[in-house]
Design a protein around this motif. Sequence first.
Motif, short mmCIF file in Angstrom:
data_model
loop_
_atom_site.label_atom_id
_atom_site.label_comp_id
_atom_site.label_asym_id
_atom_site.label_seq_id
_atom_site.Cartn_x
_atom_site.Cartn_y
_atom_site.Cartn_z
N ILE B 206 0.86 -1.19 0.00
CA ILE B 206 0.00 0.00 0.00
C ILE B 206 0.88 1.23 0.00
O ILE B 206 1.76 1.36 0.84
N HIS B 207 0.59 2.09 -0.93
CA HIS B 207 1.43 3.28 -1.03
C HIS B 207 0.59 4.53 -0.85
O HIS B 207 -0.57 4.46 -0.48
N GLN B 208 1.16 5.66 -1.14
CA GLN B 208 0.45 6.91 -0.91
C GLN B 208 -0.70 7.09 -1.87
O GLN B 208 -0.63 6.72 -3.01
N ASN B 209 -1.75 7.72 -1.33
CA ASN B 209 -2.87 8.13 -2.18
C ASN B 209 -3.48 6.98 -2.95
O ASN B 209 -3.87 7.14 -4.10
N GLU B 210 -3.55 5.87 -2.32
CA GLU B 210 -4.18 4.76 -3.00
C GLU B 210 -5.63 4.64 -2.56
O GLU B 210 -6.02 5.17 -1.53
N VAL B 211 -6.36 3.95 -3.37
CA VAL B 211 -7.76 3.69 -3.02
C VAL B 211 -7.92 2.19 -2.95
O VAL B 211 -7.60 1.48 -3.89
N ILE B 212 -8.40 1.75 -1.82
CA ILE B 212 -8.51 0.31 -1.59
C ILE B 212 -9.99 -0.04 -1.48
O ILE B 212 -10.76 0.73 -0.92
N LEU B 213 -10.34 -1.17 -1.99
CA LEU B 213 -11.74 -1.62 -1.87
C LEU B 213 -11.75 -2.92 -1.09
O LEU B 213 -10.90 -3.77 -1.30
N THR B 214 -12.72 -3.05 -0.20
CA THR B 214 -12.88 -4.31 0.47
C THR B 214 -14.35 -4.57 0.71
O THR B 214 -15.18 -3.67 0.54
N LEU B 215 -14.67 -5.80 1.04
CA LEU B 215 -16.08 -6.14 1.23
C LEU B 215 -16.21 -6.90 2.53
O LEU B 215 -15.38 -7.75 2.85
N GLY B 216 -17.25 -6.59 3.26
CA GLY B 216 -17.44 -7.28 4.52
C GLY B 216 -16.37 -6.90 5.51
O GLY B 216 -15.74 -5.85 5.40
#
Lengths: 598, 417
Positions: B206-216
């Motif tokens: 994970i780096h700067q300004n990232e967008v992460i998606l997760t579920l549950g």
Amino acid sequence: MDPRRSARTVSDPKVRQVGFFTQPPPPDRSISDPPRHHDPIQSSSPSSPPVNDHSPSGNSLSPVMIPPPRHHSDTLLRTALQATSPTTSFPYSARTVTVPQENDDVSSFSPGRRVVSGKSPSSFPGVKASSVPASELTTVSVVNLPPGISEKSGGAAVEVQNDQLARSKPLKEKTSKAERRALQEAQRAAKAAAKAEGSKAPAAASKVGPSANTKPSKAAKPPSQKNDGSQVAPSEKKGGDRAPEKDRKKDAPHPRMQYDDASRVEKAKKRAVVKQTEARNRVELFRHLPQYEHGTQLPDLETKFFELNPMHPAVYKVGLQYLSGDICGGNARCIAMLQAFKEAIKDYLTPPEKTLIRDLTARISSYVSFLIECRPLSISMGNAIKFLKSQIAKLPLSLSESEAKASLMLDIDRFINEKIILADKVIVKHAVTKIRDGDVLLTYGASSAVEMILLHAHELGKQFRVVVVDSRPKLEGQLLLRRLVRKGLSCTYTHVNAVSCIMHEVTRVFLGASSVLSNGTVYSRVGTACVAMVAHALHVPVLVCCEAYKFHERVQLDSICSNELGNPDAISKVSGREEISYLDGLVNSDNLQLLNLM
Amino acid sequence: MPDTQALVNDFLNQLKKRKIEGSQATAKQTAELLRSVISQTRVPYTNQAGALIDSVKAVGERLIAANPVELAVGNIVRRVLHIIREEDVSLTTAAMAGLNLSAVSDDEDDADRDDRPVLSAAAVAAASRSTLRPPSLQTLLEDVPDSAAVPHTSSSGGDSEGKSKSADKSSRSRKLKHDVIEAVNELIQDINTCHEQIAEQAVEHIHQNEVILTLGSSRTVLEFLCAAKEKKRSFRVFVAEGAPRYQGHLLAKELVARGLQTTLITDSAVFAMISRVNMVIVGAHAVMANGGVIAPVGLNMVALAAQKHAVPFVVLAGSHKLCPLYPHNPEVLLNELRSPSELLDFGEFSDCMDFGSGNGAPLLHVVNPTFDYVPPKLVSLFITDTGGHNPSYMYRLIADYYSADDLVVQRRPTSGN
């Protein structure tokens, strides 16, 4: 290609017809005909090629328009310039009856005639020959710009000009009618002269004409510049496609209101009937869409009821129904709105010293802006409004008020009947042939077209199962489920997460759509793409059912550029499961944003 | 024994009633239970490994049958069996080396055992040969490697070795149990710390300004993201709520409490948002031998969307989730259906669920699966406590953790009976 120029169509070397053409059918066949089923497939699959009889130039109507009755002789449209070049990517359903616009009237274009045919420029400033194509499908953009968009960006589609002009009435009154007409004639003359050479310059002039009319002083410059710029490119691209195109070039649809433009938002707010407070914690990615605090509008509206003089109670009622979510779904909203407008027109009285057309159009526009504030318009509603306004504009001046009103109400009825009710019947009739015994059909959310198909197939005695897939927060599938089970269909209910588990059993997927766009994308409830994707991955056929009047010519690549944002509280609260209250008290936290895409 | 039995029954009950949530908790409890079973098992002087294996298998069979969908139970049982075998092997190797035996050729044919010179360590050698025997068709067909061979040998040994043998073996037996229990303790320790070890790798991904998606919601994912936050990486998280359990709300709450920018979206909006997402990070319920993932429901849809938009799909899984079985028809066999009341309100729809119409079948079925199967080709990376792996590599890890003999945890009926 322009049927109104049938006299010299064939021999004109500059005109090169591309695609499949048939001679325009004689007009008497046109009007009350049931849809000609060239290709009934059109109605249910958005991706089939354009119909054969889709003569590109004048014959084809926009799916929004009803072919006008034969006797309409008031055609200020039939200017040679009015090349109706419908967007070719439109697959026309059988709904579009190709009726030439008063074919036999000579398309020769004489200013004198124009003046005679009344209602045109004199009464409706800004409605110039080049700009009131009641039946042409021009490159129309979304009609429902919030009031306050009074600037004209260049390349604005012609129809939009109407609306804008209507809304920006106060500005127009600066120039008198005579002045404007004179300007128009000059423009037209210039156009005619230049047209003989078929150069591009007159087109620019013609484009400038309309804009010059609206803002004689100010906006002429920028639009013309923009016009030139934008015109050159498409003309070059299209080459010798259709000569009239050069004159009425295919403009890009007017860009929609982007809510991150602060100045525009301010203007819109000033004209707003309903005061809305912007939501806190706006999701950055959606800055270009309006995000308001929900739940604050209703009390505000109630207090304002008696101040809203121009608002007709029927329209007000419909607006409230939209706001509360009672009426939901493209067809239902459109029909409700049109019925409300019918009521409003019935009660309408022309104020003294005003013409019916202009005033009524302005009034309709104010109703529309109110409805937008209650809930952003759907594409079906937008198309219906466009139709209505064009019908108003086409009213001959010679009609009395009651006749005009009656004619309009008749038009609305015909629109509803032909474009929605009959269209649905055709769709159902064709789609049930796709259902076989032993099928397991999957549908997502609640689409009126799909529901009709399923019920009709069940009535015909076909044996099949239905899987209803539902999603939060609207949970519309439950309503559909109840109606289906009541009729005796055997159903399975699940939620959208489980769709990849259940898809193994499914044989066909039926989806409804809010609209089908010009690049073939289907614009529908959020989550439809998920279902379609999983179906595709498992090789299950997907059928999309959409009436043709909902088609629109803009393009869209993903769900971000145009969407509707709903109430964020609907996400944090799960109806029926009170134990899920993890997010109480956190809604105002800085770090948390709730995104409710519709 | 009795208290162990009581413990076992308790645990069985909990498993059957699905009272234990989460594979980590299940794994830990299973390991602890097996540890106490092992310590309680009375091992004979000879072939103590076989006895231990038997008793573990007996308990393990019942545990697995109690909740077949909770694969962590089976995983731990097999891990423990593997530990027993390994410890046995290492002990016998050590014993052999200690006795300075010349390299005895490992005959695949056990029939020659009688010809061997009778040494005090003969039995040791024989026993070691049986445990060190490489797997072959012969051994698979023979089906009872340990229990039959060793008594045979011991009976052929002379009396002179009796005392020394027994002395050897008793010390060996105590040592085996001791070693096994130590190894099981290590296993429990590993299970406890799997989150930290996975979270340590967060900063690489994970780096700067990232967008992460997760579920549950998954505790592993939570720790992972927080570890990245600790390292001062600023990023945003989209959490899909994960109907019908809505665990996404929980995760969002936790993340907000720890100061991360979170946006909560509905599951249907996943496809809409995924084009703006840099990475999808999810937890798993179990990882199968082919690299496929048994994940909470909805993740197959997310994985398909991620593949369509070329977004990396990263699965975090502790090593106790790695299952040596291959999934056949996982949507049905490895899935559980939960109560329809989570989807529909019984009160509203009670009239539809009537059995009284038509041919007597109810018109309305509600499907509420718990798990989704994500095929290995949709997964970009597995992050386990041993590092990052490709899905096609997961089968190699199985060889590290499990023995081939244990894939079917069933006690074979001994031929002597």
